[in-house]
Design a protein around this motif. Structure first.
Motif, PDB file in Angstrom:
ATOM      1  N   ALA A 105      -1.116  -9.340  -4.873  1.00  0.00           N
ATOM      2  CA  ALA A 105      -2.184  -8.676  -4.919  1.00  0.00           C
ATOM      3  C   ALA A 105      -2.687  -8.034  -3.563  1.00  0.00           C
ATOM      4  O   ALA A 105      -3.229  -6.861  -3.481  1.00  0.00           O
ATOM      5  N   ILE A 124     -10.649  -8.552  -4.392  1.00  0.00           N
ATOM      6  CA  ILE A 124      -9.346  -8.908  -4.909  1.00  0.00           C
ATOM      7  C   ILE A 124      -9.223 -10.046  -5.411  1.00  0.00           C
ATOM      8  O   ILE A 124      -8.755 -10.661  -6.489  1.00  0.00           O
ATOM      9  N   ASP A 125     -10.028 -10.958  -4.639  1.00  0.00           N
ATOM     10  CA  ASP A 125     -10.098 -12.267  -5.100  1.00  0.00           C
ATOM     11  C   ASP A 125     -10.716 -12.578  -6.446  1.00  0.00           C
ATOM     12  O   ASP A 125     -10.403 -13.209  -7.440  1.00  0.00           O
ATOM     13  N   SER A 181      -2.324  -9.736 -11.884  1.00  0.00           N
ATOM     14  CA  SER A 181      -3.252 -10.385 -13.145  1.00  0.00           C
ATOM     15  C   SER A 181      -2.290 -10.945 -14.073  1.00  0.00           C
ATOM     16  O   SER A 181      -2.401 -11.832 -14.626  1.00  0.00           O
ATOM     17  N   THR A 190     -13.261  -2.781  -9.842  1.00  0.00           N
ATOM     18  CA  THR A 190     -12.554  -1.507  -9.365  1.00  0.00           C
ATOM     19  C   THR A 190     -13.450  -0.896  -8.280  1.00  0.00           C
ATOM     20  O   THR A 190     -12.992  -0.311  -7.357  1.00  0.00           O
ATOM     21  N   LEU A 193     -13.766  -2.467  -4.902  1.00  0.00           N
ATOM     22  CA  LEU A 193     -12.541  -2.474  -4.249  1.00  0.00           C
ATOM     23  C   LEU A 193     -12.287  -1.128  -3.757  1.00  0.00           C
ATOM     24  O   LEU A 193     -11.939  -0.936  -2.615  1.00  0.00           O
ATOM     25  N   GLN A 200      -2.670  -4.929  -8.192  1.00  0.00           N
ATOM     26  CA  GLN A 200      -3.783  -5.993  -8.810  1.00  0.00           C
ATOM     27  C   GLN A 200      -3.169  -6.240 -10.254  1.00  0.00           C
ATOM     28  O   GLN A 200      -3.564  -7.380 -10.896  1.00  0.00           O
ATOM     29  N   ARG A 251     -11.088 -10.444  -8.954  1.00  0.00           N
ATOM     30  CA  ARG A 251     -10.323  -9.845  -9.868  1.00  0.00           C
ATOM     31  C   ARG A 251      -9.252 -10.803 -10.420  1.00  0.00           C
ATOM     32  O   ARG A 251      -8.909 -11.014 -11.328  1.00  0.00           O
ATOM     33  N   LEU A 252      -8.707 -11.397  -9.459  1.00  0.00           N
ATOM     34  CA  LEU A 252      -7.613 -12.276  -9.798  1.00  0.00           C
ATOM     35  C   LEU A 252      -8.256 -13.484 -10.488  1.00  0.00           C
ATOM     36  O   LEU A 252      -7.524 -14.173 -11.371  1.00  0.00           O
ATOM     37  N   PHE A 260      -3.571  -0.483  -7.504  1.00  0.00           N
ATOM     38  CA  PHE A 260      -4.215  -1.146  -8.753  1.00  0.00           C
ATOM     39  C   PHE A 260      -3.016  -1.495  -9.660  1.00  0.00           C
ATOM     40  O   PHE A 260      -3.155  -2.468 -10.229  1.00  0.00           O
TER      41      PHE A 260
END
Ligand SMILES: O=C(O)C(=O)C[C@]1(C(=O)O)C=C[C@@H](O)C=C1
Length: 396
Positions: A383, A244-245, A303, A340, A343, A299, A247-248, A296
């Motif tokens: 998120a 998660i981190d 984003s 993805t 996660l 997420q 991706r962000l 998702f």
């Protein structure tokens, strides 16, 4: 003396290795968590000063103490005669000892040191600490691999690259929960007896203070209770938190790439693709479709929150092109696709835990520390939201 130094500084400097659950664990890009980290915070509070955690390592622990890099060390440190020659220890807060951890099918083969101390047995050990000392002294005939990463070392046993490790019983108890293939071998009856205590410099007044503080917490049951809680802590959520981190954090690169291309932040067809791919992969892992979509969607929204905030700032600053922006299609999106998968795997691995409303407080604690929080706290909240509500699959 030390106590005066600490008061004058307004800071208690605590050495911790960050590689030893349930005592001290350093999250990638995040802070330290664990029982000893929590105790360090309370000790600092009792002194009326701020806590500063100082990263140290097992091989350099004593040298770092000698070089005054910290005032004391709280990291599941074992009391040893060698360490006693250079330092003081508090009263012990835990009694433990060395015991094997191995793949469960091998547990019967590694009950005794006589069974282990043989040339065909592949024993693995982390360097520099009491584990290496024990292995060399008590199993000198085993084939010893010194493996430097205390965090991934258990994966070496899972994969069969090593037969067993001998470590503190408490760690074998914890690691067998994290790796279902591994079994702690008689953790209730370890090969030796050892004590965990706070490592202190030679300062009698500091020791008196720390002992009194600690003894009170032992007498009222606070420390044993804490230990149980940290043993049951959902350490396995680390991979989910990281995905998660990361991706962000990548949303910043996305924004720079789009800014250069003067593109719109929102790309609805791509969003559909991302979600459809997640649903496809997640179904195979047995995840409910509605949960995948919720996660998702969150997420992607997070984003966009990061990207929009950056666009606003760059517009206000009249920012120009970024020379160092990675390519969206070639670099960033493949990386997002990889995340993805990570996660979804982490969701599948922790599905029961994440559905358990009774463990929300632990889930929150395990997931809270995001590097992305420093960039955009609102986006971090977005998120994480799907994981912090008690019933992720409600409506299925
Ligand atoms: O890939 C992009 O273009 C992104 O901006 C990332 C992302 C996402 O989080 O997956 C976010 C917003 C867009 O609408 C589409 C996808």
């Amino acid at each position: 003396g030390r106590l005066d130094d600490i008061a004058a500084r307004g800071v208690l400097r605590v050495g911790s290795t960050g590689d030893y659950k349930p005592f001290s664990y350093r999250q990638t890009g995040g802070g330290f968590i664990g029982m000893d980290v929590e105790l360090a915070g309370e000790l600092a509070r009792s002194l009326g000063v701020r806590l500063e955690l100082v990263p140290t390592t097992w091989p350099t622990l004593m040298a770092d103490l000698g070089a005054d890099k910290f005032d004391l060390a709280l990291s599941g440190v074992s009391v040893t005669a060698e360490r006693r020659r250079q330092a003081l220890f508090s009263v012990p807060y835990l009694h433990d000892g060395k015991t094997p951890i191995t793949r469960c099918e091998n547990a019967a083969r590694f009950q005794t040191l006589a069974q282990i101390d043989r040339p065909e047995v592949r024993l693995i050990v982390n360097p520099g600490g009491t584990n290496e000392r024990f292995a060399r002294a008590r199993a000198p005939h085993a084939r010893l691999t010194v493996y430097p990463d205390n965090v991934t070392i258990f994966g070496q046993i899972v994969s069969g690259a090593a037969d067993l490790m001998i470590t503190d019983a408490i760690e074998t108890r914890l690691q067998q929960r994290l790796h279902p293939q591994l079994c702690a071998v008689h953790p209730e009856a370890p090969f030796d007896m050892a004590e965990k205590a706070i490592l202190l410099p030679r300062d009698a007044a500091l020791k008196t203070y720390v002992d009194r503080w600690l003894q009170q917490r032992l007498d009222n049951g606070d420390v044993p209770q804490r230990l149980d809680r940290w043993l049951a802590f959902p350490w396995g959520l680390e991979s989910l938190r990281q995905a998660i981190d990361q991706r962000l954090l990548l949303a910043q690169d996305v924004a720079r790439a789009k800014w250069n291309a003067q593109a719109a932040i929102e790309d609805l067809p791509r969003e559909e693709q991302v979600i459809a791919a997640a649903v496809r992969q997640g179904r195979v892992l047995g995840l409910p479709e509605a949960w995948i979509r919720t996660v998702f969607r969150a997420q992607i929204d997070a984003s966009k929150t990061v990207q929009r905030a950056l666009y606003e700032r760059w517009q206000a600053e009249g920012a120009g092109r970024f020379d160092d922006a990675p390519d969206l299609g070639k670099t960033i999106r493949p990386e997002l696709d990889r995340l993805t998968t990570q996660l979804l795997r982490a969701m599948a691995d922790n599905q029961t835990l994440l559905h358990d409303g009774g463990r929300q407080a632990d889930v929150v604690a395990a997931m809270h520390a995001l590097q992305a929080r420093a960039i955009n706290p609102a986006a971090a909240g977005q998120a994480l939201a799907p994981f912090l509500s008690a019933t992720p699959s409600a409506g299925e």
